[in-house]
Write an enzyme that holds these catalytic residues in place. Sequence first.
Site, PDB file in Angstrom:
ATOM      1  N   LYS A 141       1.931  43.305  24.797  1.00 22.01           N
ATOM      2  CA  LYS A 141       1.630  44.451  25.670  1.00 22.01           C
ATOM      3  C   LYS A 141       2.892  44.845  26.468  1.00 22.01           C
ATOM      4  O   LYS A 141       4.001  44.688  25.962  1.00 22.01           O
ATOM      5  CB  LYS A 141       0.451  44.143  26.593  1.00 22.01           C
ATOM      6  CG  LYS A 141      -0.769  43.653  25.838  1.00 22.01           C
ATOM      7  CD  LYS A 141      -2.004  43.675  26.670  1.00 22.01           C
ATOM      8  CE  LYS A 141      -3.149  43.113  25.832  1.00 22.01           C
ATOM      9  NZ  LYS A 141      -4.414  43.193  26.520  1.00 22.01           N
TER      10      LYS A 141
ATOM     11  N   GLY B  22      -8.841  40.589  28.060  1.00 21.52           N
ATOM     12  CA  GLY B  22      -8.210  40.284  29.345  1.00 21.52           C
ATOM     13  C   GLY B  22      -9.201  39.955  30.452  1.00 21.52           C
ATOM     14  O   GLY B  22      -8.837  39.893  31.618  1.00 21.52           O
TER      15      GLY B  22
ATOM     16  N   SER C   6      -9.808  37.523  24.933  1.00 22.90           N
ATOM     17  CA  SER C   6      -9.837  36.250  25.669  1.00 22.90           C
ATOM     18  C   SER C   6      -9.877  35.033  24.754  1.00 22.90           C
ATOM     19  O   SER C   6     -10.540  34.041  25.055  1.00 22.90           O
ATOM     20  CB  SER C   6     -11.010  36.219  26.651  1.00 22.90           C
ATOM     21  OG  SER C   6     -10.878  37.262  27.579  1.00 22.90           O
TER      22      SER C   6
HETATM   23  C1  PEP Z   1      -5.615  42.206  23.297  1.00 19.62           C
HETATM   24  O1  PEP Z   1      -5.279  42.951  24.182  1.00 19.62           O
HETATM   25  O2  PEP Z   1      -5.434  42.487  22.108  1.00 19.62           O
HETATM   26  C2  PEP Z   1      -6.260  40.964  23.666  1.00 19.62           C
HETATM   27  C3  PEP Z   1      -6.982  40.347  22.778  1.00 19.62           C
HETATM   28  O3  PEP Z   1      -6.106  40.524  24.929  1.00 19.62           O
HETATM   29  P1  PEP Z   1      -6.591  39.128  25.556  1.00 19.62           P
HETATM   30  O4  PEP Z   1      -6.367  38.055  24.527  1.00 19.62           O
HETATM   31  O5  PEP Z   1      -5.733  38.917  26.765  1.00 19.62           O
HETATM   32  O6  PEP Z   1      -8.047  39.295  25.881  1.00 19.62           O
END
Ligand code: PEP
Length: 653
Positions: free
Chosen positions: A412, A575, A615
């Site tokens: 990101k 997230g 997550s």
């Molecule tokens: C993502 O943004 O692709 C993602 C899966 O984020 P996270 O693992 O932090 O939930």
Amino acid sequence: MRSSGLSGWAWVKTDLRRRRLWAVSLCRVVVALTLVVSGFLKAVDPVGMRAKVDAYLTAWGLGLGVDSLLLRSGVLVLAVLEFMMGVQLLLGMRRRLTITLLVAFQTVMTALTTYLFFTDTVEDCGCFGTALTLTDGQTLLKNVVLLAMIFFISRHGRYVIRLVSERRQWLASLTSLCYVVALTLMAYHTLPAIDFGPYAVGTDLRQAYTAPDADTPALLTTLCLEDENGNDLTDSLLASKGKTCLLTLPRPQKADDGSVDRINDIADIAADSAFGFYAVVPQQTVDAEVSDWKDRSGGNYPTLKADPAQIDAMVRSNPGLVLIEDGKVCGKWSFNNLPATGGEHFGASQNTAAGRPHEALPKLVMWYIIPLLVVLLLDRLLIGKKFYQHYILRQHLKTKTMRKKIVAGNWKMNKTLQEGVALAEELNNVLAADKPNCDVVICTPFIHLAPVAGIINAEVIGLGAENCADKVSGAYTGEVSAAMVKSTGAQYVILGHSERRAYYGETAEILKEKVNLALENGLKVIFCIGEVLEERESGKQNDVVKAQLEGSLFDLSAEQMSNIILAYEPVWAIGTGKTATAEQAEEMHAFIRGVMADKFGAEVAENLSILYGGSCKPSNAKEIFAKPNVDGGLIGGAALKVADFKGIIDAWK
Ligand code: PEP
């Protein structure tokens, strides 16, 4: 003979086990069938059984009277208990409970029959209802043998093999319970479904009375029907031609008077047709009791007296009706089920009483065996279906092993150039030392792509961008085209991420353009799809995901699809620390694969890698990746720390 491949102690143990299995199975069948049969016979003739139990109780000064509700219920409970314990043991259901109950039940029964053997309290134990009479000695022997077998079974309970699955055993139990309860209640309401008594329909009383043989039951040869003046009318009644109707009243004062009008109609028909109609009461009945019945019923027919045991044996009903024609029993009815009186006569054709055992037994057994077999068959079929589902699952897992397993990181908008390069370098070193079991990809901001491409081993780590433009090139300030991404050395690009859909207004149409350009420029696309929380809560997740696929990918060819990786990312899990359960992920991945199979065919769908994102952590990755339709993960937060990212990569090990 020794079985092949086994020798010495192993053979002895196996052989011993086999013998034990046979011995337990044999004991189990003997005990179970004995219980089923004795429960069944009690249920068939609960009125007869009631009298036997009352005889026990009376001998101990606890007589309740055969009409007591407690005794009626007690007989029902006893029949149900025996029948159900037998069925449970036979089918190997609720093993521990059944065996414990059996041990307790049989211990009590054996103690009781030992007492009866030494005190000679009652003539017949009633173990098999009214169908079979055993001496006290035979009963004791039977119970001791059964008790020994039950102890043997309880010692080797694990050899009691289950014949119906745990999931559906309730259905087999319910079928058996309904059957035995219905049998008892129907017998209480009308007459026993099987008539084990000496006065069964079809019995030639005249023959038994005038020319008995050694097998003729004493209750028939000693039949004595006396009129009010003490004259024995048995001979003349049995010798008379045509019909004679006996209204049996084993306990006149307790006789049900709900059907007296029908009884009086029958008595009138008898008078009109000039055949005999008599009430039959026990010898000790006093005149007041007879008058009371006549007052209550309004009946006006002559009364005969007989031995109470003979009246009880004629019909299990108070009052009951017996029709004799030419000295033969040709019909029997309970007061709850009297014959129609519409016609001129009533006769054997209207008889609703059961026939003799050989006629009624097969039908009665079928009424139980057929539903039970249906339950067992259904159980087998469903078990078969489960095996089939396991087989399909195994096939899925096989194809899954053929599909690419991928763990992709999405950095990101994190990390400066220096931090990003350091992170990539560290990951590269860690994976060089411990080779991953899956494809690893890192998707970085544009500025990191070229330098990171220069330091990572492309054999081990793939590189991707997090976005690309929907235009080929030109005056689009701030945009980076797919060709530019490709020129950095990257091989992948993430498209359709929920953050880009939400914050940068990327529609299905825009994404379709981006996908086409990425593929044209030789990039593999990690295409993200997923629903927001409200959509999941309103059960629309499947529709949402399907629409996302349709809107951006459905114009691609099967060949182009080989460069697409899907990432299912429920937006509510990104997230937030809130992961979809492995089951939720599997359910959606299977749905997605199904949608893709419908559109592009089974081969494309089976070869398509579908990643889960949201997550994902080292602690939950293994469980999620173990699902047959999950081929890896797209990782956000946890991709920013090498230890966490490596932990997730290792979930494939
Ligand atoms: C993502 O943004 O692709 C993602 C899966 O984020 P996270 O693992 O932090 O939930």
